[in-house]
Write a protein that holds these residues in place. Structure first.
Motif, PDB file in Angstrom:
ATOM      1  N   HIS A 135       0.832  -1.197   0.000  1.00  0.00           N
ATOM      2  CA  HIS A 135       0.000   0.000   0.000  1.00  0.00           C
ATOM      3  C   HIS A 135       0.874   1.257   0.000  1.00  0.00           C
ATOM      4  N   TYR A 136       1.872   1.277   0.870  1.00  0.00           N
ATOM      5  CA  TYR A 136       2.743   2.448   0.926  1.00  0.00           C
ATOM      6  C   TYR A 136       3.587   2.577  -0.340  1.00  0.00           C
ATOM      7  N   GLY A 137       3.871   1.464  -0.999  1.00  0.00           N
ATOM      8  CA  GLY A 137       4.584   1.525  -2.268  1.00  0.00           C
ATOM      9  C   GLY A 137       3.787   2.260  -3.331  1.00  0.00           C
ATOM     10  N   ILE A 138       2.472   2.043  -3.359  1.00  0.00           N
ATOM     11  CA  ILE A 138       1.603   2.768  -4.289  1.00  0.00           C
ATOM     12  C   ILE A 138       1.653   4.259  -3.988  1.00  0.00           C
ATOM     13  N   MET A 139       1.572   4.595  -2.704  1.00  0.00           N
ATOM     14  CA  MET A 139       1.623   6.005  -2.322  1.00  0.00           C
ATOM     15  C   MET A 139       2.935   6.647  -2.748  1.00  0.00           C
ATOM     16  N   ALA A 140       4.041   5.945  -2.512  1.00  0.00           N
ATOM     17  CA  ALA A 140       5.356   6.512  -2.786  1.00  0.00           C
ATOM     18  C   ALA A 140       5.580   6.755  -4.274  1.00  0.00           C
ATOM     19  N   LYS A 141       4.881   6.026  -5.128  1.00  0.00           N
ATOM     20  CA  LYS A 141       4.987   6.276  -6.564  1.00  0.00           C
ATOM     21  C   LYS A 141       4.253   7.542  -6.974  1.00  0.00           C
ATOM     22  N   ALA A 142       3.217   7.896  -6.218  1.00  0.00           N
ATOM     23  CA  ALA A 142       2.419   9.075  -6.549  1.00  0.00           C
ATOM     24  C   ALA A 142       2.930  10.332  -5.865  1.00  0.00           C
ATOM     25  N   TYR A 143       3.453  10.191  -4.637  1.00  0.00           N
ATOM     26  CA  TYR A 143       3.925  11.332  -3.861  1.00  0.00           C
ATOM     27  C   TYR A 143       5.239  10.953  -3.184  1.00  0.00           C
ATOM     28  N   PRO A 144       6.233  11.828  -3.233  1.00  0.00           N
ATOM     29  CA  PRO A 144       7.508  11.515  -2.576  1.00  0.00           C
ATOM     30  C   PRO A 144       7.301  11.230  -1.099  1.00  0.00           C
ATOM     31  N   PHE A 145       7.973  10.206  -0.595  1.00  0.00           N
ATOM     32  CA  PHE A 145       7.843   9.864   0.819  1.00  0.00           C
ATOM     33  C   PHE A 145       8.479  10.952   1.658  1.00  0.00           C
ATOM     34  N   GLU A 146       7.765  11.380   2.714  1.00  0.00           N
ATOM     35  CA  GLU A 146       8.240  12.467   3.568  1.00  0.00           C
ATOM     36  C   GLU A 146       8.444  11.963   4.995  1.00  0.00           C
ATOM     37  N   MET A 147       9.120  12.744   5.789  1.00  0.00           N
ATOM     38  CA  MET A 147       9.388  12.368   7.181  1.00  0.00           C
ATOM     39  C   MET A 147       8.238  12.836   8.071  1.00  0.00           C
ATOM     40  N   THR A 148       7.056  12.321   7.807  1.00  0.00           N
ATOM     41  CA  THR A 148       5.866  12.587   8.609  1.00  0.00           C
ATOM     42  C   THR A 148       5.268  11.239   8.999  1.00  0.00           C
ATOM     43  N   PRO A 149       4.389  11.193  10.006  1.00  0.00           N
ATOM     44  CA  PRO A 149       3.820   9.902  10.426  1.00  0.00           C
ATOM     45  C   PRO A 149       3.198   9.152   9.247  1.00  0.00           C
ATOM     46  N   PRO A 150       3.528   7.881   9.066  1.00  0.00           N
ATOM     47  CA  PRO A 150       3.109   7.157   7.854  1.00  0.00           C
ATOM     48  C   PRO A 150       1.601   7.122   7.617  1.00  0.00           C
ATOM     49  N   THR A 151       0.822   6.863   8.661  1.00  0.00           N
ATOM     50  CA  THR A 151      -0.618   6.770   8.423  1.00  0.00           C
ATOM     51  C   THR A 151      -1.205   8.132   8.061  1.00  0.00           C
ATOM     52  N   ALA A 152      -0.742   9.183   8.732  1.00  0.00           N
ATOM     53  CA  ALA A 152      -1.194  10.527   8.357  1.00  0.00           C
ATOM     54  C   ALA A 152      -0.743  10.861   6.946  1.00  0.00           C
ATOM     55  N   GLN A 153       0.413  10.372   6.576  1.00  0.00           N
ATOM     56  CA  GLN A 153       0.954  10.669   5.260  1.00  0.00           C
ATOM     57  C   GLN A 153       0.131  10.023   4.146  1.00  0.00           C
ATOM     58  N   ILE A 154      -0.232   8.764   4.317  1.00  0.00           N
ATOM     59  CA  ILE A 154      -0.963   8.096   3.242  1.00  0.00           C
ATOM     60  C   ILE A 154      -2.374   8.678   3.101  1.00  0.00           C
ATOM     61  N   PHE A 155      -3.022   9.012   4.239  1.00  0.00           N
ATOM     62  CA  PHE A 155      -4.345   9.628   4.147  1.00  0.00           C
ATOM     63  C   PHE A 155      -4.244  11.091   3.716  1.00  0.00           C
ATOM     64  N   GLY A 156      -3.197  11.778   4.154  1.00  0.00           N
ATOM     65  CA  GLY A 156      -2.995  13.140   3.691  1.00  0.00           C
ATOM     66  C   GLY A 156      -2.775  13.212   2.200  1.00  0.00           C
ATOM     67  N   ASN A 157      -2.070  12.239   1.664  1.00  0.00           N
ATOM     68  CA  ASN A 157      -1.854  12.208   0.219  1.00  0.00           C
ATOM     69  C   ASN A 157      -3.131  11.836  -0.530  1.00  0.00           C
ATOM     70  N   ALA A 158      -3.987  11.016   0.093  1.00  0.00           N
ATOM     71  CA  ALA A 158      -5.307  10.765  -0.498  1.00  0.00           C
ATOM     72  C   ALA A 158      -6.103  12.066  -0.554  1.00  0.00           C
ATOM     73  N   ALA A 159      -5.957  12.909   0.475  1.00  0.00           N
ATOM     74  CA  ALA A 159      -6.620  14.218   0.479  1.00  0.00           C
ATOM     75  C   ALA A 159      -6.080  15.091  -0.649  1.00  0.00           C
ATOM     76  N   ARG A 160      -4.770  15.090  -0.832  1.00  0.00           N
ATOM     77  CA  ARG A 160      -4.179  15.885  -1.914  1.00  0.00           C
ATOM     78  C   ARG A 160      -4.715  15.429  -3.267  1.00  0.00           C
ATOM     79  N   GLU A 161      -4.826  14.125  -3.446  1.00  0.00           N
ATOM     80  CA  GLU A 161      -5.349  13.605  -4.701  1.00  0.00           C
ATOM     81  C   GLU A 161      -6.797  14.041  -4.912  1.00  0.00           C
ATOM     82  N   HIS A 162      -7.595  13.995  -3.859  1.00  0.00           N
ATOM     83  CA  HIS A 162      -9.002  14.404  -3.950  1.00  0.00           C
ATOM     84  C   HIS A 162      -9.099  15.894  -4.286  1.00  0.00           C
ATOM     85  N   MET A 163      -8.242  16.695  -3.683  1.00  0.00           N
ATOM     86  CA  MET A 163      -8.231  18.127  -3.955  1.00  0.00           C
ATOM     87  C   MET A 163      -7.822  18.407  -5.401  1.00  0.00           C
ATOM     88  N   ASP A 164      -6.796  17.706  -5.864  1.00  0.00           N
ATOM     89  CA  ASP A 164      -6.315  17.920  -7.229  1.00  0.00           C
ATOM     90  C   ASP A 164      -7.336  17.456  -8.267  1.00  0.00           C
TER      91      ASP A 164
END
Length: 399
Positions: A135-164
């Motif tokens: 699951h995180y591999g899919i995320m990392a292909k769409a958004y660069p992995f950052e030094m933030t909590p992983p679960t917040a990061q994957i859902f935060g990136n889902a939010a970015r995708e929804h916004m875009d």
């Protein structure tokens, strides 16, 4: 007699900040289990089996917890399905009764967590060996992995995708947290009972853009339980006034759609949609028949994604739904009257059963200041990355 299944007793502890109270996991489980039995008005010796859910702990902690309630030698099943653990334990209990194996089953879920953000389920070997590494591999292909909590990061990136993709705004996403924190003010079981303005939510410390701290569910200690019984048991023990029927309940897991490159899909929207479609098809009900909903708002964006998965809004329209006030008191549905995971708390193994407890109280008319007027049909939605989605429909028993 039919194979209908009913909840006749529920109980839970107050959800607490980790390490803020001197108790063990078995103390929590004992409190929740005994409250559920007392609510049903039955003794533990009538319980025939016990599925017990928790995500962090050793094997047979379920037995250790149940032994505090009674030593009758019944089978105890240790259940771990990530954040969907509590609803998985409830589903096992329902299947035991629906299948005719038992007339009375006690489902319990608990968690004793640590302070700070949860990891990504990595274990010692990192994401490469984690059950959610794919699951995180899919995320990392769409958004660069950052030094933030992983679960917040994957859902935060889902939010970015929804916004875009749909033009959803940060304000719309934050309104979920405004609503759920406001609802929690009337819930004595909630870890937090503080109301915040939209400005407060947006100004809180950023965890992973666009999510701020007040849009993220906290780690929590707590337990919840439900007594699940057959129609025969209800009638023999005169529990008709207590009985809430589990009309339909389904679990789905990830399909290929989860790994198509979309972060929205990898965090569980497709499996939530599939579970909802199955329970509605099985029950003959629709989302328009539902009055009150407890859904998995682990992060504010996930409530918006779940609106769309449940059919409350079209894809891309979830942000508009919250902005229009359709999911609070006076709207079409009341979503997370308990305060949801964001404010009530999220002790993983207890969450799904706490949702069922809230819906039971709502449908009985026992939710006090947070009561949804004339609530007749309720829905629960509980997901775990890795993944599992459990959706259930409930109504007052008809005898």
């Amino acid at each position: 007699m039919s194979n209908k299944v009913f909840i006749v007793g529920v109980g839970m502890t107050k959800f607490e900040k980790p390490e803020s109270k001197d108790w063990q996991y078995y103390d929590m489980a004992k409190e929740a289990g005994e409250k559920a039995l007392a609510d049903a008005g039955i003794s533990y010796d009538l319980v025939e089996q016990a599925p017990v859910g928790y995500s962090f702990g050793a094997s047979t902690q379920g037995q250790r917890a149940v032994y505090e309630i009674g030593l009758t030698g019944i089978p105890v099943y240790n259940v771990n399905n990530n954040c969907a653990t509590g609803s998985t334990a409830l589903m096992m209990a329902r299947q035991f009764v629906e299948g005719g194996l038992n007339d009375c089953v006690l489902a319990i879920g608990f968690e004793k967590m640590t302070k700070g953000a949860m990891g990504g389920g990595t274990g010692e070997g990192g994401f490469a060996t984690s059950p959610v590494g794919r699951h995180y591999g899919i995320m990392a292909k769409a958004y660069p992995f950052e030094m933030t909590p992983p679960t917040a990061q994957i859902f935060g990136n889902a939010a970015r995708e929804h916004m875009d993709r749909y033009g959803t705004t940060e304000e719309q996403i934050a309104l979920v947290a405004v609503k759920n924190h406001k609802h929690s003010v009337n819930n004595p079981y909630a870890q937090f009972q503080d109301e915040y303005s939209l400005a407060d939510i947006l100004a809180a410390r950023e965890i992973h853009k666009p999510l701020t701290k007040l849009q993220c569910s906290p780690t929590s200690d707590g337990a919840a339980a439900a007594v699940v019984v057959s129609e025969r048991f209800v009638i023999e023990h005169g529990l008709q006034d207590k009985a809430i029927e589990i009309v339909a309940q389904t679990m789905t897991t990830d399909t290929g759609e989860a790994f198509d490159g979309s972060v929205i899909n990898v965090v569980g929207k497709p499996m939530s949609r599939a579970a909802a479609e199955k329970v509605f098809a099985t029950s003959g009900l629709t989302i328009d028949d539902v009055d009150v909903i407890e859904l998995h708002d682990c992060f504010s964006i996930n409530e918006i994604l779940t609106y769309e998965a449940l059919g409350m809004a079209a894809d891309g329209e979830g942000g508009k739904l919250i902005a229009d006030g359709a999911t609070t008191y006076g709207g079409k549905w009341v979503v997370n009257p308990s305060g949801g995971l964001i404010s009530k708390g999220h002790p993983l193994g207890a969450t799904g059963l706490a949702q069922a407890a809230e819906i039971t109280w709502q449908l009985r008319g026992e939710a006090d200041a947070r009561q949804v007027a004339e609530a007749k049909v309720g829905l629960t939605h509980n997901i775990g990355l890795g993944g599992a989605a459990v959706v259930g429909l409930y109504r007052r028993g008809q005898f």
